[in-house]
Design an enzyme around this catalytic site. Structure first.
Site, short mmCIF file in Angstrom:
data_model
loop_
_atom_site.label_atom_id
_atom_site.label_comp_id
_atom_site.label_asym_id
_atom_site.label_seq_id
_atom_site.Cartn_x
_atom_site.Cartn_y
_atom_site.Cartn_z
N HIS A 1 1.04 21.84 -24.94
CA HIS A 1 1.84 23.03 -25.82
C HIS A 1 3.11 22.46 -25.59
CE1 HIS A 1 2.97 26.82 -27.44
NE2 HIS A 1 1.68 27.15 -27.21
N ASP B 1 2.08 29.79 -37.82
CA ASP B 1 1.56 30.16 -36.56
C ASP B 1 0.00 30.25 -37.04
OD1 ASP B 1 0.82 31.08 -34.09
OD2 ASP B 1 1.72 32.96 -33.86
N GLU C 1 -1.18 21.88 -31.49
CA GLU C 1 -2.37 22.11 -30.49
C GLU C 1 -3.61 21.74 -30.95
OE1 GLU C 1 -1.33 26.04 -28.98
OE2 GLU C 1 0.41 25.85 -30.43
#
Length: 324
Positions: free
Chosen positions: A165, A227, A287
Site C-alpha cells: 500500500h 478508488d 495494489e
C-alpha cells in the site's frame, strides 16, 4: 511500538528505507532524468505518525484480506468467517488491531540490497482462523526495480489476500499533486461497487473516464476520485505511471488478476519536517490483489482459501526508468 528502520542500497543507485512496523516502505530513491536521486513514495519523517495515522496504511503490507469484506462476513466454498468490524458495518484491510500493517514484524534475513520480514498472525486474529505465517521480502534489483514478494502458509483453512500500500508520486519530494502525471492501466473492465463493496458484476470501461488503456494525462480526467478495482487480466505489466517533469517512469508487473487504484482522497494532510507532504491527491496507490466478494462468472478473480500444505504468493515488481 519499538520499530526499526532498515536502509537498502543497490550499486545501480537506488536506495530504500523500510520499517519493521507493518513491514512497510518508508522511502524509495531513484534517479530522475538529471541523475538526481528522488524519493517516489509518500512517507512520514516522524515514525510516530505511522501509529497516529494507521488508517492511511502508508507504505504498509496489508492483510490478511486487503480490501473490504461486506458486513464483515467472508463466505467461500461453504465456509463462513465472521471478521472484525472496523469500517462499520464492514471489514477493511485486515481488521484494525493485529492486522499486518499494525504489528511489528521480525527481520529474518538481510543483505545490502534485500530484507525479509516475517510475522505469525495467530489463530483468531480479527476473526481469522489458523496460525498464518507471512513473509514479506523487499529487494532492490539490477534493472532499477523494487521487487516485493509476499508468501504465506497456514495450519488451518483461511482466506488470504495480501497487497502492498505505498502511495507513488514521481514529481520529486512529493511537492506536487498527481495532476502532472500520466497514467496507463492495462485493463478494459472494472468491478461494479456499492458503498465501495463489489456488487458481483463487472463493467466495460472502454471510452469512459476510467479508460486508461492508453497513456492519459491525469489533469484531463477526474483523477481525484480514483478508488477503483481494475481487472488486469493476464500477468505482466498492469500499470505505468510517468511524470514528464522528472522523467521518472514506473512500470508495475503483477500476476494478480485485479489492480486497486486509489488516489488517496481520504488521506490525512501532513507536512513533514523536510517539507514533503502527505495528503489527498498526493500519491497513487497501485495494489495488486484478488476480490473478496463473489464475482458473477469470474471465479479466477476471487480470493482463495489457503489450506495447510499450500503456499500463497503475491509477487509484484516496480521498475523505474528515466529519460530526458
Amino acid at each position: 511500538m519499538n520499530s526499526t528502520q532498515i536502509t537498502l542500497r543497490h550499486p545501480v543507485g537506488t536506495s530504500a528505507v523500510l520499517s519493521t512496523c507493518g513491514a512497510r516502505l518508508v522511502k524509495l530513491h531513484v534517479p530522475d532524468k538529471h541523475g538526481i536521486l528522488t524519493n517516489v513514495v509518500l512517507g512520514f519523517s516522524n515514525p510516530d505518525h505511522y501509529e497516529e495515522f494507521q488508517d492511511d496504511l502508508i507504505g504498509a503490507t496489508v492483510g490478511r484480506l486487503a480490501g473490504r469484506v461486506e458486513n464483515a462476513t467472508f463466505i467461500r466454498d461453504g465456509f463462513t468467517y465472521p471478521l472484525t468490524i472496523n469500517s462499520p458495518p464492514h471489514h477493511l484491510h485486515g481488521g484494525g488491531e493485529d492486522a499486518l500493517d499494525r504489528v511489528n514484524w521480525e527481520v529474518s534475513d538481510q543483505t545490502e540490497s534485500e530484507v525479509t520480514f516475517t510475522h505469525m498472525s495467530v489463530n483468531g486474529s480479527n476473526g481469522y482462523p489458523g496460525n498464518l505465517t507471512v513473509t514479506a521480502r523487499y529487494s532492490l534489483t539490477s534493472d532499477m526495480s523494487l521487487l516485493i514478494e509476499y508468501f504465506a502458509t497456514t495450519d488451518q483453512t483461511t482466506p488470504v489476500n495480501l497487497t502492498h500500500h505505498s502511495y507513488w508520486n514521481l514529481s520529486g519530494a512529493n511537492q506536487e499533486d498527481l495532476s502532472g502525471h500520466v497514467l496507463k492501466i492495462n485493463a478494459l473492465e472494472v468491478l461494479d461497487t456499492h458503498d465501495l463493496i463489489p456488487s458481483g458484476e463487472v463493467s466495460s470501461i472502454e471510452g469512459t473516464d476510467l479508460d486508461y488503456s492508453e497513456p492519459s494525462a491525469l489533469s484531463e480526467r477526474p483523477w481525484t476520485e480514483l478508488d477503483n478495482s481494475f481487472i488486469s487480466g493476464e500477468p505482466g505489466v498492469v500499470a505505468e505511471l510517468w511524470h514528464p517533469g522528472t522523467g521518472i517512469r514506473l512500470s508495475l508487473t503483477s500476476q494478480q488478476p485485479v489492480l486497486q487504484v486509489y488516489a488517496g482522497k481520504f488521506l490525512s494532510p501532513i507536512t513533514n519536517e523536510d517539507g514533503s507532504r502527505v495528503g489527498p491527491g498526493l500519491g497513487l496507490a497501485l495494489e495488486p490483489q484478488h476480490v473478496n466478494s463473489a464475482i458473477s462468472g469470474r471465479p479466477e478473480l476471487q480470493t482463495i482459501l489457503l489450506k495447510p500444505g499450500m503456499t500463497y504468493s503475491n509477487i509484484m515488481k516496480f521498475t523505474f526508468s528515466s529519460a530526458r
